[in-house]
Design a protein around this motif. Structure first.
Motif, PDB file in Angstrom:
ATOM      1  N   THR A   9      -5.223 -28.357  76.515  1.00 18.29           N
ATOM      2  CA  THR A   9      -5.583 -29.774  76.507  1.00 18.29           C
ATOM      3  C   THR A   9      -5.272 -30.433  77.843  1.00 18.29           C
ATOM      4  O   THR A   9      -4.313 -30.081  78.523  1.00 18.29           O
ATOM      5  N   ALA A  11      -4.836 -34.407  78.587  1.00 15.40           N
ATOM      6  CA  ALA A  11      -4.665 -35.427  77.549  1.00 15.40           C
ATOM      7  C   ALA A  11      -4.070 -36.730  78.059  1.00 15.40           C
ATOM      8  O   ALA A  11      -3.591 -36.818  79.182  1.00 15.40           O
ATOM      9  N   ASP A  13      -0.913 -39.003  76.755  1.00 12.95           N
ATOM     10  CA  ASP A  13       0.258 -38.968  75.877  1.00 12.95           C
ATOM     11  C   ASP A  13       0.928 -40.338  75.861  1.00 12.95           C
ATOM     12  O   ASP A  13       0.955 -41.027  76.891  1.00 12.95           O
ATOM     13  N   ALA A  29      -1.401 -29.800  77.565  1.00 11.38           N
ATOM     14  CA  ALA A  29      -0.818 -28.484  77.822  1.00 11.38           C
ATOM     15  C   ALA A  29      -1.328 -27.892  79.138  1.00 11.38           C
ATOM     16  O   ALA A  29      -0.541 -27.410  79.959  1.00 11.38           O
ATOM     17  N   PHE A  81      -8.535 -36.529  74.382  1.00 13.27           N
ATOM     18  CA  PHE A  81      -7.505 -36.140  73.405  1.00 13.27           C
ATOM     19  C   PHE A  81      -6.248 -37.008  73.615  1.00 13.27           C
ATOM     20  O   PHE A  81      -5.812 -37.214  74.744  1.00 13.27           O
ATOM     21  N   TYR A  87      10.944 -38.712  70.150  1.00 14.23           N
ATOM     22  CA  TYR A  87      12.058 -37.760  70.148  1.00 14.23           C
ATOM     23  C   TYR A  87      13.247 -38.313  69.390  1.00 14.23           C
ATOM     24  O   TYR A  87      13.519 -39.512  69.432  1.00 14.23           O
ATOM     25  N   THR A  99      -2.131 -37.420  66.550  1.00 13.84           N
ATOM     26  CA  THR A  99      -2.902 -36.396  67.252  1.00 13.84           C
ATOM     27  C   THR A  99      -4.368 -36.766  67.050  1.00 13.84           C
ATOM     28  O   THR A  99      -4.921 -36.522  65.984  1.00 13.84           O
ATOM     29  N   ASN A 125      -2.037 -24.339  74.640  1.00  9.73           N
ATOM     30  CA  ASN A 125      -2.145 -24.945  73.330  1.00  9.73           C
ATOM     31  C   ASN A 125      -3.430 -25.755  73.159  1.00  9.73           C
ATOM     32  O   ASN A 125      -3.628 -26.752  73.850  1.00  9.73           O
ATOM     33  N   LEU A 126      -4.296 -25.311  72.274  1.00 12.48           N
ATOM     34  CA  LEU A 126      -5.424 -26.097  71.773  1.00 12.48           C
ATOM     35  C   LEU A 126      -6.068 -25.337  70.626  1.00 12.48           C
ATOM     36  O   LEU A 126      -5.496 -24.338  70.176  1.00 12.48           O
ATOM     37  N   MET A 150       1.051 -24.175  68.638  1.00 11.92           N
ATOM     38  CA  MET A 150       2.092 -24.990  68.007  1.00 11.92           C
ATOM     39  C   MET A 150       1.824 -25.173  66.518  1.00 11.92           C
ATOM     40  O   MET A 150       0.758 -24.774  66.011  1.00 11.92           O
ATOM     41  N   PRO A 233      11.525 -34.386  77.200  1.00 15.71           N
ATOM     42  CA  PRO A 233      11.222 -32.958  77.114  1.00 15.71           C
ATOM     43  C   PRO A 233       9.723 -32.629  76.993  1.00 15.71           C
ATOM     44  O   PRO A 233       9.369 -31.455  76.974  1.00 15.71           O
ATOM     45  N   ALA A 236       7.783 -29.396  78.458  1.00 15.54           N
ATOM     46  CA  ALA A 236       8.716 -28.359  78.940  1.00 15.54           C
ATOM     47  C   ALA A 236       8.205 -26.966  78.544  1.00 15.54           C
ATOM     48  O   ALA A 236       8.260 -26.027  79.346  1.00 15.54           O
ATOM     49  N   GLY A 237       7.706 -26.844  77.318  1.00  9.63           N
ATOM     50  CA  GLY A 237       7.212 -25.546  76.851  1.00  9.63           C
ATOM     51  C   GLY A 237       6.014 -25.078  77.670  1.00  9.63           C
ATOM     52  O   GLY A 237       5.893 -23.902  78.029  1.00  9.63           O
TER      53      GLY A 237
HETATM   54  P1  AMP Z   1       5.169 -29.368  74.759  1.00 12.44           P
HETATM   55  O1  AMP Z   1       6.167 -30.469  74.891  1.00 12.44           O
HETATM   56  O2  AMP Z   1       5.356 -28.256  75.773  1.00 12.44           O
HETATM   57  O3  AMP Z   1       5.019 -28.876  73.364  1.00 12.44           O
HETATM   58  O4  AMP Z   1       3.756 -29.973  75.146  1.00 12.44           O
HETATM   59  C1  AMP Z   1       3.431 -31.308  75.005  1.00 12.44           C
HETATM   60  C2  AMP Z   1       1.989 -31.506  75.414  1.00 12.44           C
HETATM   61  O5  AMP Z   1       1.148 -30.873  74.462  1.00 12.44           O
HETATM   62  C3  AMP Z   1       1.605 -32.958  75.464  1.00 12.44           C
HETATM   63  O6  AMP Z   1       1.281 -33.304  76.791  1.00 12.44           O
HETATM   64  C4  AMP Z   1       0.408 -33.098  74.524  1.00 12.44           C
HETATM   65  O7  AMP Z   1      -0.688 -33.745  75.103  1.00 12.44           O
HETATM   66  C5  AMP Z   1       0.032 -31.665  74.186  1.00 12.44           C
HETATM   67  N1  AMP Z   1      -0.258 -31.520  72.751  1.00 12.44           N
HETATM   68  C6  AMP Z   1       0.341 -32.150  71.714  1.00 12.44           C
HETATM   69  N2  AMP Z   1      -0.193 -31.741  70.540  1.00 12.44           N
HETATM   70  C7  AMP Z   1      -1.137 -30.832  70.847  1.00 12.44           C
HETATM   71  C8  AMP Z   1      -2.036 -30.038  70.072  1.00 12.44           C
HETATM   72  N3  AMP Z   1      -2.078 -30.099  68.732  1.00 12.44           N
HETATM   73  N4  AMP Z   1      -2.854 -29.201  70.734  1.00 12.44           N
HETATM   74  C9  AMP Z   1      -2.818 -29.118  72.064  1.00 12.44           C
HETATM   75  N5  AMP Z   1      -2.013 -29.828  72.868  1.00 12.44           N
HETATM   76  C10 AMP Z   1      -1.170 -30.692  72.260  1.00 12.44           C
END
Ligand code: AMP
Length: 308
Positions: A9, A11, A13, A29, A81, A87, A99, A125-126, A150, A233, A236-237
């Protein structure tokens, strides 16, 4: 030079932490993965989709980091998106508040011609069907395919997710997601079960408690750097995953020993990401800062012990 293709993604946020709150800022992501991997000087490109509301300056910022954005489709009359999260006080857990898939809901990814022959593929992640559609467009299997996902996709698209997990070499997920995916509480058992689903390498991210790398009987653990200040955070992932694959791509070595180093590089970069809201820290990160912190990492983990 190795070619790295990133899917994920891009996006908007909106984030709330105990230290403050943001309106819609740049996230996603693929954004975090790209910024992190850009530290390694590999040729990288992103496949994603955004709406007409997505500022051009964000794309320019990614280009300035040598990230090819020609694979980011712009749907002029669509919306980007959007994700928002809050948090908890410990910063290790969060609630997703919104979402909104928006343009992601009907996305048909097209891999740009110059990345069809990529050597490394990061499926960020998508939607798992989008991840699969990208794999299917690449005729010669890349040297290494890494997937991140995720709980949202486990809850909503389980069957598609299982199919794509079966096609990859490495999966990176957090501890809670590893438990959900495997139905096992023990992370060792969870990794064993996930191996059976396809990936030969399983990376389990544990936030401020570090990351585990499993490859059959081999296990490696990297701590997270203890930080004085953690601000946000988010990402971070993804930053970890971007550092992991960016390092692998820059070295062309896909051995377990090199993956251990990649876990350290990923953890090191993730430690910067959390210091400011959103992508700010990763956008302004110098090579010297990265090197200095690697030195700290080395000191943190090195010890001498005599075995009798
Ligand atoms: P993380 O904190 O590493 O899990 O990633 C957070 C990022 O993931 C954020 O910038 C969101 O835009 C993105 N994100 C959140 N939910 C989703 C999802 N369902 N699919 C893809 N990206 C997502």
């Amino acid at each position: 030079m190795a070619k790295l293709l990133i899917v994920g993604t891009v996006a908007f946020d909106a984030i709330e932490t105990p230290f403050g709150k943001t309106d819609k800022i740049l996230g996603g992501a693929a954004t975090y993965i790209g910024l992190s991997a850009s530290q390694f000087g590999v040729e990288s490109g992103i496949v994603s989709v955004v709406g007409g509301d997505f500022p051009e300056e964000y794309l320019k910022m990614l280009n300035s980091k040598n990230i090819d954005t020609s694979g980011i489709e712009i749907i002029e009359n669509g919306k980007t998106f959007f994700w928002s999260g809050k948090y908890h006080n410990d910063l290790n857990t969060r609630d997703t508040l919104t979402t909104d898939l928006n343009v992601l809901a009907d996305f048909n990814p097209v891999v740009p011609k110059n990345f069809i022959d990529c050597d490394f593929l990061m499926l960020g992640n998508l939607h798992p069907s989008v991840q699969m559609a990208v794999i299917e467009q690449i005729p010669v299997r890349p040297k290494l395919v890494v997937l991140d996902t995720m709980n949202f996709w486990m809850d909503n698209t389980w069957d598609e997710l299982i199919k794509v997990i079966n096609k990859v070499d490495v999966i990176t997920i957090n501890d809670e997601e590893a438990r959900q995916l495997s139905g096992e509480y023990s992370l060792v058992r969870a990794a064993q079960k996930i191996h059976k689903m396809g990936p030969n390498y399983v990376v389990i991210k544990k936030g401020e408690h570090g990351a585990l790398l499993f490859n059959g009987e081999n296990v490696f653990f990297a701590p997270a750097l203890p930080l004085e200040e953690v601000f946000d955070p988010t990402g971070a992932g993804d930053t970890f995953a971007g550092g992991f694959i960016g390092y692998m791509a820059s070295t062309h070595d896909i051995s377990f020993n090199n993956m251990k180093r990649a876990v350290i590089f990923g953890s090191n970069l993730a430690s910067f990401c959390v210091e400011k809201f959103g992508t700010e820290r990763m956008e302004n990160l110098s090579k010297v800062e990265v090197q200095n912190r690697l030195q700290q990492f080395k000191q943190l983990t090195q010890f001498e012990i005599e075995l009798s």
